[in-house]
Motif scaffolding. Structure first.
Motif, PDB file in Angstrom:
ATOM      1  N   GLU A 188       1.783 -15.153   0.079  1.00 49.80           N
ATOM      2  CA  GLU A 188       0.548 -15.751  -0.298  1.00 49.80           C
ATOM      3  C   GLU A 188      -0.444 -15.282   0.532  1.00 49.80           C
ATOM      4  O   GLU A 188      -1.691 -15.153   0.527  1.00 49.80           O
TER       5      GLU A 188
ATOM      6  N   LYS B  48      -0.227 -17.041  -7.752  1.00 45.48           N
ATOM      7  CA  LYS B  48       0.285 -16.473  -6.561  1.00 45.48           C
ATOM      8  C   LYS B  48       1.877 -16.449  -7.587  1.00 45.48           C
ATOM      9  O   LYS B  48       2.754 -15.867  -7.502  1.00 45.48           O
TER      10      LYS B  48
ATOM     11  N   CYS C  11       1.672 -12.492  -7.463  1.00 46.52           N
ATOM     12  CA  CYS C  11       2.246 -12.096  -6.005  1.00 46.52           C
ATOM     13  C   CYS C  11       3.527 -11.808  -6.548  1.00 46.52           C
ATOM     14  O   CYS C  11       4.386 -11.177  -5.156  1.00 46.52           O
TER      15      CYS C  11
END
Length: 426
Positions: A297, A287, A290
């Motif tokens: 997400e 996460k 990202c």
């Protein structure tokens, strides 16, 4: 067609002409961004993961070895990259032939300039100038000769051959430039920087749970063997891997394209897969990664779906991976992810069902009679086509063989078929 014999490239282009032309239609060009389309072409083949297990619908391809398949996939990916980024749709066979020749010339120039170790003479021993087709064919032969064959070993193949994806990415930039010396120097520098970035992503992901597993240590070994990094760069790579590197210190180029960021994200996911389980700390890392890539997400979820779907579709061919992952666990996780997407898009799916008379007729028949094998297969194909209309699956390919009718009925919302379904699919 035999990829080990001279003339394979001409035969390949003739056989694939209609499929490649389809990439240039007005409908395809407007459907999604070219990078999304390129991802949809490349990801199911396995090229992004250094694999060559994707389906190649060419006669006698079942007799090819790993390098034969890799050569064809690389050629198709390079040509697809060129065609998808065409500014105008191609309307005539003559225009398509012209684009093919121009692309093949670009492929030769690209490898001769950016991969000087692969450079080849433009004339024969007798002074005859080689044709564009001959030059492109030979240089693709040489590129694949520089890869390593590790049939059955997912991780070794991944880190030796996944760099072919970077060839395709850099080539996509190269074809839009005037290839002078300054440009060539830039792309050679970019090639080395991007390869080193892969090392940093692997190291960062491997340290996500603060513990380097044996399998993760092997990944670096595999990768370093496959690159032409200088002695100093290899020393730096080993140091980075031992110490770890924070996400914010990876320093990926700020102008990264969507497909390149997708590649780095999926490299990180597969690195975490190397030691069997993805723990909570590793999910938290993904996460964070990202966020660093300016992905949501949902982007992470889509990449997990893409990787799981690829692995499930080709499970029997990925022998080494079977030791690291549990098929049941991967399939259940994949089914849950797809089911969530189907539930979110239930209204769209209901509309699709009511617009497909064939499906409605099969549903009516299934209420009182068992469907035949042909009818079950028709229903399976129709339901897959409906799933493909959902936005997520415009970009992500669905695993066709894995999605049996019983699995599809587990994925789709239970109350989707208002009148009930009794297909006796099992």
């Amino acid at each position: 067609m035999k990829p080990r014999e001279k003339g394979w490239l001409k035969e390949y282009l003739e056989f694939r002409k209609e499929l490649l032309k389809d990439l240039t239609t007005e409908t395809k060009r407007k459907a999604s961004h070219p990078e999304y389309s390129l991802y949809r072409v490349i990801q199911p083949t396995g090229l992004m993961y250094g694999q060559v297990v994707g389906d190649i619908n060419i006669p006698e391809s079942e007799h090819w070895n790993e390098r034969d398949r890799m050569k064809i996939l690389l050629a198709e990916s390079l040509l697809s990259s060129s065609l998808l980024f065409q500014e105008k749709p191609i309307k005539t066979p003559e225009e398509l032939s012209g684009i093919f020749l121009k692309t093949l010339e670009s492929i030769s120039n690209f490898y001769n300039n950016i991969f000087p170790e692969l450079s080849i003479p433009t004339k024969t021993l007798f002074g005859r100038k080689k044709t564009v087709m001959e030059l492109a064919e030979r240089i693709l032969d040489k590129r694949i000769e520089h890869t390593n064959a590790f049939e059955g070993n997912f991780w070794a193949s991944f880190f030796h051959n996944t760099l072919l994806f970077l060839d395709v990415f850099i080539f996509g930039q190269w074809i839009h430039t005037n290839a002078d010396k300054v440009v060539a120097d830039f792309f050679r520098y970019e090639r080395e920087e991007l390869r080193f970035s892969v090392v940093k992503v692997i190291a960062s992901a491997a340290h996500a749970n603060k513990e380097i597993a044996y399998e993760e240590k092997k990944l670096l070994e595999y990768f370093l063997q496959s690159t032409d990094l200088s002695h100093e760069r290899k020393r730096q790579a080993i140091q980075i891997f031992e110490d770890g590197i924070a996400v914010e210190d990876i320093n990926l180029p700020s102008e990264n394209s969507w497909i390149l960021k997708k590649f780095f994200l999926e490299v990180a996911i597969l690195t975490l897969w190397a030691d069997k389980k993805v723990e909570q700390s590793e999910l938290d890392y993904l996460k964070s990664f990202c966020h660093y890539l300016n992905f949501s997400e949902e982007d992470l979820e889509n990449s997990m779906i893409a990787i799981e779907g690829f692995v499930l579709e080709h499970w029997s061919q990925l022998e080494h991976l079977q030791n690291k992952q549990d098929y049941h666990e991967v399939s259940e996780q994949f089914i849950k992810r797809i089911a969530k997407i189907a539930e979110r898009n239930k209204g769209r799916l209901v509309k699709e069902i009511h617009e497909h008379e064939d499906v409605m007729n099969l549903l009516r028949k299934a209420r009182s009679n068992e469907l035949t094998l042909d009818e079950k297969e028709k229903m399976r194909q129709e339901l897959i086509q409906m799933l493909k209309t959902l936005p997520t699956f415009v970009i992500i390919a669905l695993p066709q063989k894995f999605l049996t009718l019983p699995i599809l009925l587990k994925i789709l919302p239970r109350n989707l078929f208002a009148e009930g379904v009794n297909t006796d699919a099992s």
